[in-house]
Design a protein around this motif. Structure first.
Motif, PDB file in Angstrom:
ATOM      1  N   PRO A  61       0.816  -1.226   0.000  1.00  0.00           N
ATOM      2  CA  PRO A  61       0.000   0.000   0.000  1.00  0.00           C
ATOM      3  C   PRO A  61       0.851   1.278   0.000  1.00  0.00           C
ATOM      4  O   PRO A  61       0.524   2.245  -0.690  1.00  0.00           O
ATOM      5  CB  PRO A  61      -0.839  -0.113   1.273  1.00  0.00           C
ATOM      6  N   GLU A  62       1.949   1.273   0.763  1.00  0.00           N
ATOM      7  CA  GLU A  62       2.831   2.441   0.774  1.00  0.00           C
ATOM      8  C   GLU A  62       3.506   2.619  -0.583  1.00  0.00           C
ATOM      9  O   GLU A  62       3.686   3.748  -1.050  1.00  0.00           O
ATOM     10  CB  GLU A  62       3.896   2.317   1.877  1.00  0.00           C
ATOM     11  N   LEU A  63       3.890   1.515  -1.204  1.00  0.00           N
ATOM     12  CA  LEU A  63       4.523   1.567  -2.520  1.00  0.00           C
ATOM     13  C   LEU A  63       3.585   2.175  -3.558  1.00  0.00           C
ATOM     14  O   LEU A  63       3.970   3.077  -4.310  1.00  0.00           O
ATOM     15  CB  LEU A  63       4.955   0.160  -2.952  1.00  0.00           C
ATOM     16  N   THR A  64       2.339   1.721  -3.577  1.00  0.00           N
ATOM     17  CA  THR A  64       1.396   2.264  -4.560  1.00  0.00           C
ATOM     18  C   THR A  64       1.062   3.718  -4.252  1.00  0.00           C
ATOM     19  O   THR A  64       0.919   4.533  -5.167  1.00  0.00           O
ATOM     20  CB  THR A  64       0.107   1.415  -4.645  1.00  0.00           C
ATOM     21  N   SER A  65       0.965   4.054  -2.975  1.00  0.00           N
ATOM     22  CA  SER A  65       0.716   5.449  -2.603  1.00  0.00           C
ATOM     23  C   SER A  65       1.855   6.335  -3.096  1.00  0.00           C
ATOM     24  O   SER A  65       1.619   7.410  -3.670  1.00  0.00           O
ATOM     25  CB  SER A  65       0.561   5.552  -1.091  1.00  0.00           C
ATOM     26  N   TYR A  66       3.076   5.901  -2.899  1.00  0.00           N
ATOM     27  CA  TYR A  66       4.254   6.639  -3.369  1.00  0.00           C
ATOM     28  C   TYR A  66       4.231   6.804  -4.886  1.00  0.00           C
ATOM     29  O   TYR A  66       4.441   7.907  -5.400  1.00  0.00           O
ATOM     30  CB  TYR A  66       5.520   5.912  -2.910  1.00  0.00           C
ATOM     31  N   MET A  67       3.959   5.733  -5.602  1.00  0.00           N
ATOM     32  CA  MET A  67       3.985   5.785  -7.068  1.00  0.00           C
ATOM     33  C   MET A  67       2.833   6.607  -7.643  1.00  0.00           C
ATOM     34  O   MET A  67       2.831   6.942  -8.818  1.00  0.00           O
ATOM     35  CB  MET A  67       3.994   4.368  -7.651  1.00  0.00           C
ATOM     36  N   GLN A  68       1.856   6.947  -6.783  1.00  0.00           N
ATOM     37  CA  GLN A  68       0.743   7.786  -7.225  1.00  0.00           C
ATOM     38  C   GLN A  68       0.781   9.179  -6.585  1.00  0.00           C
ATOM     39  O   GLN A  68      -0.171   9.935  -6.708  1.00  0.00           O
ATOM     40  CB  GLN A  68      -0.585   7.080  -6.926  1.00  0.00           C
ATOM     41  N   GLU A  69       1.909   9.550  -5.957  1.00  0.00           N
ATOM     42  CA  GLU A  69       2.055  10.883  -5.361  1.00  0.00           C
ATOM     43  C   GLU A  69       2.074  11.980  -6.414  1.00  0.00           C
ATOM     44  O   GLU A  69       1.846  13.141  -6.108  1.00  0.00           O
ATOM     45  CB  GLU A  69       3.360  10.970  -4.549  1.00  0.00           C
ATOM     46  N   GLY A  70       2.394  11.622  -7.639  1.00  0.00           N
ATOM     47  CA  GLY A  70       2.488  12.574  -8.739  1.00  0.00           C
ATOM     48  C   GLY A  70       2.800  11.819 -10.009  1.00  0.00           C
ATOM     49  O   GLY A  70       2.867  10.592 -10.007  1.00  0.00           O
ATOM     50  N   PRO A  71       2.999  12.540 -11.093  1.00  0.00           N
ATOM     51  CA  PRO A  71       3.288  11.855 -12.352  1.00  0.00           C
ATOM     52  C   PRO A  71       4.653  11.177 -12.320  1.00  0.00           C
ATOM     53  O   PRO A  71       5.535  11.542 -11.550  1.00  0.00           O
ATOM     54  CB  PRO A  71       3.266  12.981 -13.384  1.00  0.00           C
ATOM     55  N   ILE A  72       4.779  10.158 -13.163  1.00  0.00           N
ATOM     56  CA  ILE A  72       6.062   9.515 -13.408  1.00  0.00           C
ATOM     57  C   ILE A  72       6.394   9.722 -14.887  1.00  0.00           C
ATOM     58  O   ILE A  72       5.504  10.035 -15.691  1.00  0.00           O
ATOM     59  CB  ILE A  72       6.042   8.011 -13.044  1.00  0.00           C
ATOM     60  N   VAL A  73       7.643   9.580 -15.224  1.00  0.00           N
ATOM     61  CA  VAL A  73       8.056   9.657 -16.623  1.00  0.00           C
ATOM     62  C   VAL A  73       8.591   8.295 -17.011  1.00  0.00           C
ATOM     63  O   VAL A  73       9.524   7.774 -16.378  1.00  0.00           O
ATOM     64  CB  VAL A  73       9.111  10.761 -16.842  1.00  0.00           C
ATOM     65  N   GLY A  74       7.968   7.710 -18.030  1.00  0.00           N
ATOM     66  CA  GLY A  74       8.395   6.422 -18.541  1.00  0.00           C
ATOM     67  C   GLY A  74       9.293   6.608 -19.747  1.00  0.00           C
ATOM     68  O   GLY A  74       9.044   7.473 -20.590  1.00  0.00           O
ATOM     69  N   ILE A  75      10.342   5.806 -19.812  1.00  0.00           N
ATOM     70  CA  ILE A  75      11.297   5.862 -20.910  1.00  0.00           C
ATOM     71  C   ILE A  75      11.592   4.439 -21.358  1.00  0.00           C
ATOM     72  O   ILE A  75      11.863   3.565 -20.527  1.00  0.00           O
ATOM     73  CB  ILE A  75      12.621   6.525 -20.466  1.00  0.00           C
ATOM     74  N   VAL A  76      11.552   4.217 -22.669  1.00  0.00           N
ATOM     75  CA  VAL A  76      12.068   2.985 -23.250  1.00  0.00           C
ATOM     76  C   VAL A  76      13.356   3.375 -23.951  1.00  0.00           C
ATOM     77  O   VAL A  76      13.370   4.293 -24.784  1.00  0.00           O
ATOM     78  CB  VAL A  76      11.080   2.351 -24.250  1.00  0.00           C
ATOM     79  N   ALA A  77      14.438   2.716 -23.585  1.00  0.00           N
ATOM     80  CA  ALA A  77      15.735   2.995 -24.192  1.00  0.00           C
ATOM     81  C   ALA A  77      16.326   1.689 -24.706  1.00  0.00           C
ATOM     82  O   ALA A  77      15.980   0.604 -24.224  1.00  0.00           O
ATOM     83  CB  ALA A  77      16.671   3.648 -23.182  1.00  0.00           C
ATOM     84  N   SER A  78      17.223   1.806 -25.688  1.00  0.00           N
ATOM     85  CA  SER A  78      17.811   0.607 -26.277  1.00  0.00           C
ATOM     86  C   SER A  78      19.310   0.767 -26.475  1.00  0.00           C
ATOM     87  O   SER A  78      19.825   1.881 -26.588  1.00  0.00           O
ATOM     88  CB  SER A  78      17.141   0.281 -27.614  1.00  0.00           C
ATOM     89  N   GLY A  79      19.980  -0.377 -26.506  1.00  0.00           N
ATOM     90  CA  GLY A  79      21.412  -0.413 -26.745  1.00  0.00           C
ATOM     91  C   GLY A  79      21.999  -1.739 -26.297  1.00  0.00           C
ATOM     92  O   GLY A  79      21.330  -2.551 -25.663  1.00  0.00           O
ATOM     93  N   THR A  80      23.241  -1.950 -26.628  1.00  0.00           N
ATOM     94  CA  THR A  80      23.933  -3.182 -26.260  1.00  0.00           C
ATOM     95  C   THR A  80      24.114  -3.245 -24.749  1.00  0.00           C
ATOM     96  O   THR A  80      24.625  -2.302 -24.144  1.00  0.00           O
ATOM     97  CB  THR A  80      25.307  -3.246 -26.971  1.00  0.00           C
ATOM     98  N   ASN A  81      23.659  -4.329 -24.152  1.00  0.00           N
ATOM     99  CA  ASN A  81      23.817  -4.587 -22.720  1.00  0.00           C
ATOM    100  C   ASN A  81      23.213  -3.485 -21.844  1.00  0.00           C
ATOM    101  O   ASN A  81      23.637  -3.268 -20.716  1.00  0.00           O
ATOM    102  CB  ASN A  81      25.304  -4.786 -22.383  1.00  0.00           C
ATOM    103  N   ILE A  82      22.208  -2.794 -22.345  1.00  0.00           N
ATOM    104  CA  ILE A  82      21.636  -1.640 -21.644  1.00  0.00           C
ATOM    105  C   ILE A  82      20.967  -1.999 -20.315  1.00  0.00           C
ATOM    106  O   ILE A  82      21.012  -1.220 -19.373  1.00  0.00           O
ATOM    107  CB  ILE A  82      20.655  -0.860 -22.553  1.00  0.00           C
ATOM    108  N   VAL A  83      20.377  -3.171 -20.225  1.00  0.00           N
ATOM    109  CA  VAL A  83      19.646  -3.526 -19.005  1.00  0.00           C
ATOM    110  C   VAL A  83      20.574  -3.515 -17.794  1.00  0.00           C
ATOM    111  O   VAL A  83      20.305  -2.841 -16.795  1.00  0.00           O
ATOM    112  CB  VAL A  83      18.925  -4.882 -19.150  1.00  0.00           C
ATOM    113  N   SER A  84      21.675  -4.230 -17.880  1.00  0.00           N
ATOM    114  CA  SER A  84      22.577  -4.296 -16.721  1.00  0.00           C
ATOM    115  C   SER A  84      23.293  -2.972 -16.487  1.00  0.00           C
ATOM    116  O   SER A  84      23.504  -2.572 -15.340  1.00  0.00           O
ATOM    117  CB  SER A  84      23.581  -5.437 -16.867  1.00  0.00           C
ATOM    118  N   ILE A  85      23.643  -2.265 -17.546  1.00  0.00           N
ATOM    119  CA  ILE A  85      24.336  -0.977 -17.394  1.00  0.00           C
ATOM    120  C   ILE A  85      23.435   0.038 -16.681  1.00  0.00           C
ATOM    121  O   ILE A  85      23.856   0.709 -15.734  1.00  0.00           O
ATOM    122  CB  ILE A  85      24.792  -0.431 -18.759  1.00  0.00           C
TER     123      ILE A  85
END
Length: 143
Positions: A61-85
């Motif tokens: 409940p605290e996690l969802t409350s925090y994530m709804q405190e205001g807007p978030i910005v979503g980004i999809v990014a790509s590149g070699t080995n980007i996930v771990s970096i």
């Protein structure tokens, strides 16, 4: 190594602290490509799907409350080995333990209410990245 995609969410404290540009700059300075970007007001359904493994946790409940405190910005990014970096670039989950030079080490902090607000989310594996992209960017599936 193959090209990968990953999801980055600048959480409400990162948006409120005006760190969106700083985070995008870090991604671009590493030479990664921004594939998609949008401002999102997270729904409870999206959060339940995203945090599916934490729905039954006492802190959900605290996690969802925090994530709804205001807007978030979503980004999809790509590149070699980007996930771990980018996961390393984000730093330790707890901003008080994150190294300087990481997003959480530079912009995160602990708060007196004890709730964990840590500026940014990054996917932790290529398969998890694709699952998460489908939640926040359904229009990017199968691209």
């Amino acid at each position: 190594m193959a090209e990968e995609r990953t999801l980055i969410l600048v959480k409400p404290d990162g948006v409120k602290g005006q760190h969106i540009g700083d985070i995008i700059t870090r991604i671009e300075h590493k030479g990664y490509k921004i594939e998609a970007l949008k401002v999102i007001n997270a729904t409870l359904a999206q959060l339940k799907e995203h945090y599916h493994d934490k729905v039954d946790a006492p802190f959900f409940p605290e996690l969802t409350s925090y994530m709804q405190e205001g807007p978030i910005v979503g980004i999809v990014a790509s590149g070699t080995n980007i996930v771990s970096i980018l996961h390393r670039m984000a730093g330790a989950t707890n901003p008080g333990q994150a190294d300087w030079g990481t997003v959480r080490g530079d912009y995160g902090r602990e708060w007196p209410d004890g709730n964990l607000r840590n500026v940014i989310h990054t996917s932790d594996s290529p398969s998890e990245a694709e699952r998460e992209i489908a939640i926040w960017f359904p229009e990017e599936v199968n691209k």
